[in-house]
Design a protein around this motif. Sequence first.
Motif, PDB file in Angstrom:
ATOM      1  N   ARG A 172      -2.359  -0.532   5.866  1.00  0.00           N
ATOM      2  CA  ARG A 172      -0.834  -0.852   6.053  1.00  0.00           C
ATOM      3  C   ARG A 172      -0.398  -0.915   7.388  1.00  0.00           C
ATOM      4  O   ARG A 172       0.220  -2.039   8.085  1.00  0.00           O
ATOM      5  CB  ARG A 172      -0.191   0.411   5.476  1.00  0.00           C
ATOM      6  N   ARG A 173      -1.220  -0.074   8.365  1.00  0.00           N
ATOM      7  CA  ARG A 173      -0.850   0.092   9.818  1.00  0.00           C
ATOM      8  C   ARG A 173      -1.493  -1.283  10.550  1.00  0.00           C
ATOM      9  O   ARG A 173      -0.874  -1.686  11.560  1.00  0.00           O
ATOM     10  CB  ARG A 173      -1.389   1.134  10.489  1.00  0.00           C
ATOM     11  N   ARG A 174      -2.663  -1.533  10.151  1.00  0.00           N
ATOM     12  CA  ARG A 174      -3.249  -2.648  10.875  1.00  0.00           C
ATOM     13  C   ARG A 174      -2.702  -4.080  10.450  1.00  0.00           C
ATOM     14  O   ARG A 174      -2.946  -5.144  11.109  1.00  0.00           O
ATOM     15  CB  ARG A 174      -4.889  -2.503  10.689  1.00  0.00           C
ATOM     16  N   TYR A 175      -2.726  -4.227   9.141  1.00  0.00           N
ATOM     17  CA  TYR A 175      -2.660  -5.702   8.645  1.00  0.00           C
ATOM     18  C   TYR A 175      -1.151  -6.109   8.129  1.00  0.00           C
ATOM     19  O   TYR A 175      -0.700  -7.240   7.939  1.00  0.00           O
ATOM     20  CB  TYR A 175      -3.399  -5.749   7.642  1.00  0.00           C
ATOM     21  N   LEU A 176      -0.055  -5.030   7.841  1.00  0.00           N
ATOM     22  CA  LEU A 176       0.938  -5.301   7.174  1.00  0.00           C
ATOM     23  C   LEU A 176       2.188  -5.023   8.212  1.00  0.00           C
ATOM     24  O   LEU A 176       2.188  -4.006   8.941  1.00  0.00           O
ATOM     25  CB  LEU A 176       1.031  -4.759   6.012  1.00  0.00           C
ATOM     26  N   GLY A 177       3.279  -5.806   8.139  1.00  0.00           N
ATOM     27  CA  GLY A 177       4.400  -5.747   8.663  1.00  0.00           C
ATOM     28  C   GLY A 177       5.803  -5.580   7.780  1.00  0.00           C
ATOM     29  O   GLY A 177       5.743  -6.216   6.508  1.00  0.00           O
ATOM     30  N   PHE A 178       6.512  -4.636   7.998  1.00  0.00           N
ATOM     31  CA  PHE A 178       7.651  -4.450   6.896  1.00  0.00           C
ATOM     32  C   PHE A 178       9.039  -4.628   7.595  1.00  0.00           C
ATOM     33  O   PHE A 178       9.260  -4.223   8.671  1.00  0.00           O
ATOM     34  CB  PHE A 178       7.611  -2.844   6.453  1.00  0.00           C
ATOM     35  N   VAL A 179       9.994  -5.458   6.847  1.00  0.00           N
ATOM     36  CA  VAL A 179      11.548  -5.746   7.285  1.00  0.00           C
ATOM     37  C   VAL A 179      12.137  -5.231   5.844  1.00  0.00           C
ATOM     38  O   VAL A 179      11.817  -5.883   4.658  1.00  0.00           O
ATOM     39  CB  VAL A 179      11.482  -6.995   7.344  1.00  0.00           C
ATOM     40  N   PHE A 180      12.986  -4.273   6.004  1.00  0.00           N
ATOM     41  CA  PHE A 180      13.974  -3.849   5.118  1.00  0.00           C
ATOM     42  C   PHE A 180      15.475  -4.495   4.819  1.00  0.00           C
ATOM     43  O   PHE A 180      15.736  -5.145   5.922  1.00  0.00           O
ATOM     44  CB  PHE A 180      13.861  -2.532   4.770  1.00  0.00           C
ATOM     45  N   GLN A 181      16.172  -4.275   3.949  1.00  0.00           N
ATOM     46  CA  GLN A 181      17.577  -4.771   3.876  1.00  0.00           C
ATOM     47  C   GLN A 181      18.286  -3.863   4.818  1.00  0.00           C
ATOM     48  O   GLN A 181      19.226  -4.296   5.500  1.00  0.00           O
ATOM     49  CB  GLN A 181      18.015  -4.369   2.456  1.00  0.00           C
ATOM     50  N   CYS A 197       0.849  -1.304   0.054  1.00  0.00           N
ATOM     51  CA  CYS A 197       0.012  -0.001  -0.154  1.00  0.00           C
ATOM     52  C   CYS A 197       0.863   1.179  -0.028  1.00  0.00           C
ATOM     53  O   CYS A 197       0.307   2.451   0.525  1.00  0.00           O
ATOM     54  CB  CYS A 197      -0.927   0.000   1.179  1.00  0.00           C
ATOM     55  N   LEU A 198       1.959   1.158  -0.519  1.00  0.00           N
ATOM     56  CA  LEU A 198       3.015   2.460  -0.511  1.00  0.00           C
ATOM     57  C   LEU A 198       2.789   2.928  -2.076  1.00  0.00           C
ATOM     58  O   LEU A 198       3.091   4.172  -2.178  1.00  0.00           O
ATOM     59  CB  LEU A 198       4.306   1.866  -0.460  1.00  0.00           C
ATOM     60  N   ASP A 199       1.940   2.211  -2.967  1.00  0.00           N
ATOM     61  CA  ASP A 199       1.640   2.698  -4.269  1.00  0.00           C
ATOM     62  C   ASP A 199       0.643   2.095  -4.762  1.00  0.00           C
ATOM     63  O   ASP A 199       0.086   1.100  -4.329  1.00  0.00           O
ATOM     64  CB  ASP A 199       3.017   2.512  -5.255  1.00  0.00           C
ATOM     65  N   VAL A 200      -0.058   2.371  -5.913  1.00  0.00           N
ATOM     66  CA  VAL A 200      -0.962   2.004  -6.510  1.00  0.00           C
ATOM     67  C   VAL A 200      -0.974   1.478  -7.790  1.00  0.00           C
ATOM     68  O   VAL A 200       0.003   2.178  -8.668  1.00  0.00           O
ATOM     69  CB  VAL A 200      -2.346   2.995  -6.296  1.00  0.00           C
ATOM     70  N   PRO A 201      -1.553   0.459  -8.395  1.00  0.00           N
ATOM     71  CA  PRO A 201      -1.433   0.151  -9.662  1.00  0.00           C
ATOM     72  C   PRO A 201      -2.202   1.152 -10.661  1.00  0.00           C
ATOM     73  O   PRO A 201      -2.919   1.952 -10.118  1.00  0.00           O
ATOM     74  CB  PRO A 201      -2.076  -1.183  -9.925  1.00  0.00           C
ATOM     75  N   ARG A 242      -5.913   7.410   0.198  1.00  0.00           N
ATOM     76  CA  ARG A 242      -4.755   7.463   0.786  1.00  0.00           C
ATOM     77  C   ARG A 242      -4.637   7.131   2.144  1.00  0.00           C
ATOM     78  O   ARG A 242      -4.044   6.113   2.798  1.00  0.00           O
ATOM     79  CB  ARG A 242      -3.687   8.898   0.551  1.00  0.00           C
ATOM     80  N   ASP A 243      -5.622   7.626   3.077  1.00  0.00           N
ATOM     81  CA  ASP A 243      -5.956   7.473   4.446  1.00  0.00           C
ATOM     82  C   ASP A 243      -6.424   6.005   4.677  1.00  0.00           C
ATOM     83  O   ASP A 243      -5.761   5.495   5.675  1.00  0.00           O
ATOM     84  CB  ASP A 243      -6.746   8.407   4.953  1.00  0.00           C
ATOM     85  N   GLN A 244      -7.181   5.495   3.893  1.00  0.00           N
ATOM     86  CA  GLN A 244      -7.727   4.072   3.770  1.00  0.00           C
ATOM     87  C   GLN A 244      -6.568   2.971   3.617  1.00  0.00           C
ATOM     88  O   GLN A 244      -6.446   2.036   4.556  1.00  0.00           O
ATOM     89  CB  GLN A 244      -8.659   4.115   3.023  1.00  0.00           C
ATOM     90  N   ARG A 245      -5.875   3.492   2.781  1.00  0.00           N
ATOM     91  CA  ARG A 245      -4.539   2.477   2.537  1.00  0.00           C
ATOM     92  C   ARG A 245      -3.556   2.503   3.559  1.00  0.00           C
ATOM     93  O   ARG A 245      -3.075   1.611   3.984  1.00  0.00           O
ATOM     94  CB  ARG A 245      -3.680   2.951   1.181  1.00  0.00           C
ATOM     95  N   SER A 246      -3.228   4.005   4.093  1.00  0.00           N
ATOM     96  CA  SER A 246      -2.513   3.862   5.189  1.00  0.00           C
ATOM     97  C   SER A 246      -3.134   3.182   6.422  1.00  0.00           C
ATOM     98  O   SER A 246      -2.365   2.538   7.345  1.00  0.00           O
ATOM     99  CB  SER A 246      -2.323   5.464   5.754  1.00  0.00           C
ATOM    100  N   LEU A 247      -4.244   3.157   6.900  1.00  0.00           N
ATOM    101  CA  LEU A 247      -4.794   2.394   7.958  1.00  0.00           C
ATOM    102  C   LEU A 247      -4.831   0.889   7.644  1.00  0.00           C
ATOM    103  O   LEU A 247      -4.383   0.141   8.760  1.00  0.00           O
ATOM    104  CB  LEU A 247      -6.390   2.762   7.963  1.00  0.00           C
TER     105      LEU A 247
END
Length: 236
Positions: A85-94, A57-61, A78-83
């Motif tokens: 992202r915060r509720r359902y997704l976790g991120f791990v980066f290099q 949810c950092l970009d849209v198709p 944008r606000d709904q995608r942010s919500l």
Amino acid sequence: MADPLISLRGVTKRFGQGAAAFQALRGIDLDVFAGDFVAIMGSSGSGKSTTMNILGCLDVPTSGAYTFRGVHVENLDRDQRSLLRRRYLGFVFQGFNLLARTTALENVELPLVYRGEDRRQRRERGMAALAKVGLADWWHHTPAELSGGQQQRVAIARALVTEPDVLLADEPTGNLDSERSVEIMELLSDLNRRVGITILMVTHEPDMAAYASTIVHFRDGLVERTEAGGQHRTHA
């Protein structure tokens, strides 16, 4: 058969306009079911990172459909995608992206601070997340006092502290030596099996992709092929 947790259908992504336009994705179809561990591989420019940005949810198709739990994400604002992202997704980066002057526990608590949770609840959940990655005894150490593998474990705990449905890992072993890379992949594999968290991981390394149950190969903005992984997975 259960419906996919995540589904992409005909997803395209174009950057720029006119003669300068670049078609990063040319029509991606992908299904991810709850409990899957999917590795996405491909050369630079194949579209794998663009796909991960859309999934996160950092970009849209530009066109096509992205559904998460049956909800059409491409139609969210944008606000709904942010919500989501915060509720359902976790991120791990290099890059571990840890705050240098704060403890491991404080780094893990950060997403809960943004949620406005009280201090006691943050501490309890932060310590539980550190315990999941085997670092409960290291809670008071700063990143400078931790090895690269330990720092990535802290980053994974930070991603887990909100109890997400999906963990999105972008080259999680890219900054680690081979021994620490195996350590992190065994941890992710264990979390997938034992906790049941769904994992999507981008990697350039076949040895790391082999920990996943499914390997999806990207080429020129398309899914080239899908194969079974699991060579390194063990069952308790």
